[in-house]
Scaffold this motif. Structure first.
Motif, PDB file in Angstrom:
ATOM      1  N   THR A   1       0.813  -1.221   0.000  1.00 36.73           N
ATOM      2  CA  THR A   1       0.000   0.000   0.000  1.00 36.73           C
ATOM      3  C   THR A   1       0.847   1.273   0.000  1.00 36.73           C
ATOM      4  O   THR A   1       0.393   2.313  -0.471  1.00 36.73           O
ATOM      5  CB  THR A   1      -0.916   0.030   1.239  1.00 36.73           C
ATOM      6  N   ILE A   2       2.063   1.192   0.512  1.00 36.23           N
ATOM      7  CA  ILE A   2       2.908   2.388   0.629  1.00 36.23           C
ATOM      8  C   ILE A   2       4.150   2.298  -0.248  1.00 36.23           C
ATOM      9  O   ILE A   2       4.539   3.275  -0.910  1.00 36.23           O
ATOM     10  CB  ILE A   2       3.322   2.613   2.107  1.00 36.23           C
ATOM     11  N   ILE A   3       4.801   1.144  -0.281  1.00 33.90           N
ATOM     12  CA  ILE A   3       6.083   0.993  -0.979  1.00 33.90           C
ATOM     13  C   ILE A   3       5.841   0.764  -2.476  1.00 33.90           C
ATOM     14  O   ILE A   3       5.086  -0.151  -2.844  1.00 33.90           O
ATOM     15  CB  ILE A   3       6.885  -0.179  -0.393  1.00 33.90           C
ATOM     16  N   PRO A   4       6.455   1.565  -3.347  1.00 32.00           N
ATOM     17  CA  PRO A   4       6.287   1.377  -4.797  1.00 32.00           C
ATOM     18  C   PRO A   4       6.819   0.021  -5.254  1.00 32.00           C
ATOM     19  O   PRO A   4       7.727  -0.549  -4.633  1.00 32.00           O
ATOM     20  CB  PRO A   4       7.114   2.518  -5.408  1.00 32.00           C
ATOM     21  N   ASP A   5       6.264  -0.494  -6.338  1.00 25.07           N
ATOM     22  CA  ASP A   5       6.644  -1.813  -6.843  1.00 25.07           C
ATOM     23  C   ASP A   5       8.129  -1.909  -7.169  1.00 25.07           C
ATOM     24  O   ASP A   5       8.764  -2.943  -6.920  1.00 25.07           O
ATOM     25  CB  ASP A   5       5.821  -2.166  -8.086  1.00 25.07           C
ATOM     26  N   ASP A   6       8.709  -0.835  -7.742  1.00 26.36           N
ATOM     27  CA  ASP A   6      10.129  -0.908  -8.121  1.00 26.36           C
ATOM     28  C   ASP A   6      11.023  -0.986  -6.884  1.00 26.36           C
ATOM     29  O   ASP A   6      12.066  -1.649  -6.900  1.00 26.36           O
ATOM     30  CB  ASP A   6      10.526   0.276  -9.005  1.00 26.36           C
ATOM     31  N   HIS A   7      10.597  -0.377  -5.776  1.00 24.50           N
ATOM     32  CA  HIS A   7      11.361  -0.482  -4.525  1.00 24.50           C
ATOM     33  C   HIS A   7      11.271  -1.897  -3.960  1.00 24.50           C
ATOM     34  O   HIS A   7      12.260  -2.431  -3.440  1.00 24.50           O
ATOM     35  CB  HIS A   7      10.841   0.527  -3.503  1.00 24.50           C
ATOM     36  N   LEU A   8      10.082  -2.483  -4.050  1.00 24.14           N
ATOM     37  CA  LEU A   8       9.916  -3.867  -3.593  1.00 24.14           C
ATOM     38  C   LEU A   8      10.819  -4.801  -4.382  1.00 24.14           C
ATOM     39  O   LEU A   8      11.438  -5.719  -3.822  1.00 24.14           O
ATOM     40  CB  LEU A   8       8.456  -4.305  -3.753  1.00 24.14           C
ATOM     41  N   TRP A   9      10.897  -4.558  -5.698  1.00 22.13           N
ATOM     42  CA  TRP A   9      11.697  -5.441  -6.550  1.00 22.13           C
ATOM     43  C   TRP A   9      13.192  -5.272  -6.257  1.00 22.13           C
ATOM     44  O   TRP A   9      13.935  -6.263  -6.245  1.00 22.13           O
ATOM     45  CB  TRP A   9      11.393  -5.171  -8.015  1.00 22.13           C
ATOM     46  N   LYS A  10      13.616  -4.046  -6.005  1.00 23.55           N
ATOM     47  CA  LYS A  10      15.033  -3.820  -5.661  1.00 23.55           C
ATOM     48  C   LYS A  10      15.388  -4.515  -4.351  1.00 23.55           C
ATOM     49  O   LYS A  10      16.493  -5.055  -4.204  1.00 23.55           O
ATOM     50  CB  LYS A  10      15.315  -2.324  -5.572  1.00 23.55           C
ATOM     51  N   ALA A  11      14.459  -4.491  -3.400  1.00 23.90           N
ATOM     52  CA  ALA A  11      14.692  -5.193  -2.129  1.00 23.90           C
ATOM     53  C   ALA A  11      14.808  -6.701  -2.360  1.00 23.90           C
ATOM     54  O   ALA A  11      15.663  -7.370  -1.754  1.00 23.90           O
ATOM     55  CB  ALA A  11      13.561  -4.890  -1.158  1.00 23.90           C
ATOM     56  N   LEU A  12      13.987  -7.241  -3.256  1.00 23.98           N
ATOM     57  CA  LEU A  12      14.080  -8.662  -3.591  1.00 23.98           C
ATOM     58  C   LEU A  12      15.424  -8.986  -4.236  1.00 23.98           C
ATOM     59  O   LEU A  12      16.028 -10.023  -3.945  1.00 23.98           O
ATOM     60  CB  LEU A  12      12.942  -9.057  -4.534  1.00 23.98           C
ATOM     61  N   GLU A  13      15.883  -8.113  -5.100  1.00 24.05           N
ATOM     62  CA  GLU A  13      17.189  -8.328  -5.751  1.00 24.05           C
ATOM     63  C   GLU A  13      18.305  -8.355  -4.707  1.00 24.05           C
ATOM     64  O   GLU A  13      19.208  -9.202  -4.770  1.00 24.05           O
ATOM     65  CB  GLU A  13      17.447  -7.231  -6.781  1.00 24.05           C
ATOM     66  N   TRP A  14      18.230  -7.435  -3.740  1.00 23.72           N
ATOM     67  CA  TRP A  14      19.248  -7.384  -2.675  1.00 23.72           C
ATOM     68  C   TRP A  14      19.227  -8.684  -1.872  1.00 23.72           C
ATOM     69  O   TRP A  14      20.274  -9.281  -1.588  1.00 23.72           O
ATOM     70  CB  TRP A  14      18.975  -6.187  -1.776  1.00 23.72           C
ATOM     71  N   LYS A  15      18.030  -9.122  -1.499  1.00 23.42           N
ATOM     72  CA  LYS A  15      17.910 -10.338  -0.684  1.00 23.42           C
ATOM     73  C   LYS A  15      18.324 -11.583  -1.468  1.00 23.42           C
ATOM     74  O   LYS A  15      18.900 -12.522  -0.910  1.00 23.42           O
ATOM     75  CB  LYS A  15      16.474 -10.465  -0.168  1.00 23.42           C
ATOM     76  N   TYR A  16      18.030 -11.574  -2.756  1.00 25.01           N
ATOM     77  CA  TYR A  16      18.447 -12.698  -3.594  1.00 25.01           C
ATOM     78  C   TYR A  16      19.977 -12.806  -3.612  1.00 25.01           C
ATOM     79  O   TYR A  16      20.537 -13.904  -3.457  1.00 25.01           O
ATOM     80  CB  TYR A  16      17.911 -12.521  -5.011  1.00 25.01           C
TER      81      TYR A  16
END
Length: 352
Positions: A189-204
């Motif tokens: 609801t708050i975090i933009p999709d591209d920020h979510l994806w960057k966080a996934l890339e970092w965790k990956y």
């Protein structure tokens, strides 16, 4: 009267009876059609096995309040509602006391269950507080946590995300071997999709370079399989399909609850487009809103996808009980044990 006579002759020609006597025959025809359209015993057996496979090793979560106020919330009479070794996530709400988390972990271990405490980055003030909490978890031999950023703004924390905690390297030092991190198939609801994806890339990337503390994804709960499947396929396209490349996903599934309860939690947790599935259910069942709803179709759709997909990161189910803890625990455990039937696209658990 001629049209009536004509209609009467038609009923007689079709059924050999008058209109009144033909009604029971129509009822029998409808019954036969429902039987014809029902799954065959063979297809029902196959779907049942797919659901059992999907639910093998499912996890569930609990609030400290609901656990600590009940002698053993996971028993009903002499029946254990969960198998020994089931993972139970311990939530941490803003303002909660970490000592309650430790007390819950101790209780769960005593009952033969596996405690998986939430560690909330924004509730941890500094390195000293993080070390203290990890030390307490180590003393209780906790080796798995769910790490989230959280929404607690009451603490002046030096950590703003789960990545900040991961980057300290302290989780491995205190014996944490598995770490659940948040996944959002329907966005945030708050975090933009591209920020979510960057966080996934970092965790990956983190997962690729760490052998002792491995990450897996725990998703928000959804009501529809379509966004989950699309998200799983997008992850594979971006990060790879090999077993060594993936971060296993535990899909968040709503527990057994009434439609108003599900709507309340869905709106507060920011569930996305799949919410329309629940709203449709509420409009269809407007006269019986307090009836408990079960995620039958969602489970069947996910089970079918996991069975037929060439590759998937989906590795299990995480149950959000929403207050109906005992009911949800018993229902999902019955499914995992194969103690149910499939009747007209719904899952009917065997009564004890």
């Amino acid at each position: 009267h001629r049209p009536q006579a004509k209609t009467q002759r038609a009923w007689t020609r079709w059924f050999g009876y008058g209109k009144r006597n033909a009604m029971p025959i129509l009822a029998n025809i409808l019954l036969l059609l429902s039987i014809v359209n029902s799954p065959s015993p063979d297809s029902s057996f196959k779907m049942k096995q797919k659901i059992v496979n999907l639910l093998k090793g499912f996890s569930i979560e609990i609030t400290p309040a609901s656990l600590l106020r009940t002698p053993n919330v996971f028993t009903q009479g002499t029946t254990n509602l969960l198998p020994v070794g089931t993972s139970v996530a311990i939530t941490s709400l803003p303002g909660s006391d970490f000592s309650d988390t430790i007390a819950c972990a101790e209780k769960l271990k005593k009952w033969g269950l596996k405690p998986v405490p939430h560690l909330v980055a924004r509730s941890v003030q500094d390195y000293a507080m993080l070390e203290d909490q990890l030390c307490q978890l180590q003393e209780k031999q906790v080796t798995e946590i769910i790490l989230i950023a959280g929404s607690d703004n009451s603490v002046d924390s030096m950590f703003s995300s789960s990545m900040d905690i991961l980057a300290t390297g302290m989780l491995e030092q205190y014996g944490i071997q598995r770490i659940g991190v948040a996944g959002h198939p329907e966005g945030h609801t708050i975090i933009p999709d591209d920020h979510l994806w960057k966080a996934l890339e970092w965790k990956y990337k983190y997962n690729q370079y760490h052998e002792t503390a491995k990450l897996y994804l725990v998703t928000q709960f959804c009501f529809d399989a379509e966004p989950i499947i699309s998200w799983d396929q997008a992850l594979q396209k971006s990060f790879g399909v090999n077993a060594a490349d993936r971060m296993p996903i535990r899909i968040g599934i709503p527990g057994i609850a009434s439609i108003p309860t599900l709507l309340k939690y869905a709106q507060s947790c920011g569930v996305g487009p799949s919410l329309k599935i629940l709203r449709h259910s509420s409009s269809v069942r407007r006269t019986n809103l307090l009836t408990h709803q079960a995620p039958d179709k969602l489970l069947m759709d996910l089970a079918q996808y996991c069975d037929t997909a060439e590759n998937t990161w989906i590795d299990g189910i995480h149950v959000y009980p929403f207050g109906g803890l005992q009911l949800s625990a018993a229902w999902f455990n019955s499914l995992a044990q194969g103690d149910f039937d499939i009747l007209h696209d719904s899952l009917s658990v065997h009564s004890n």
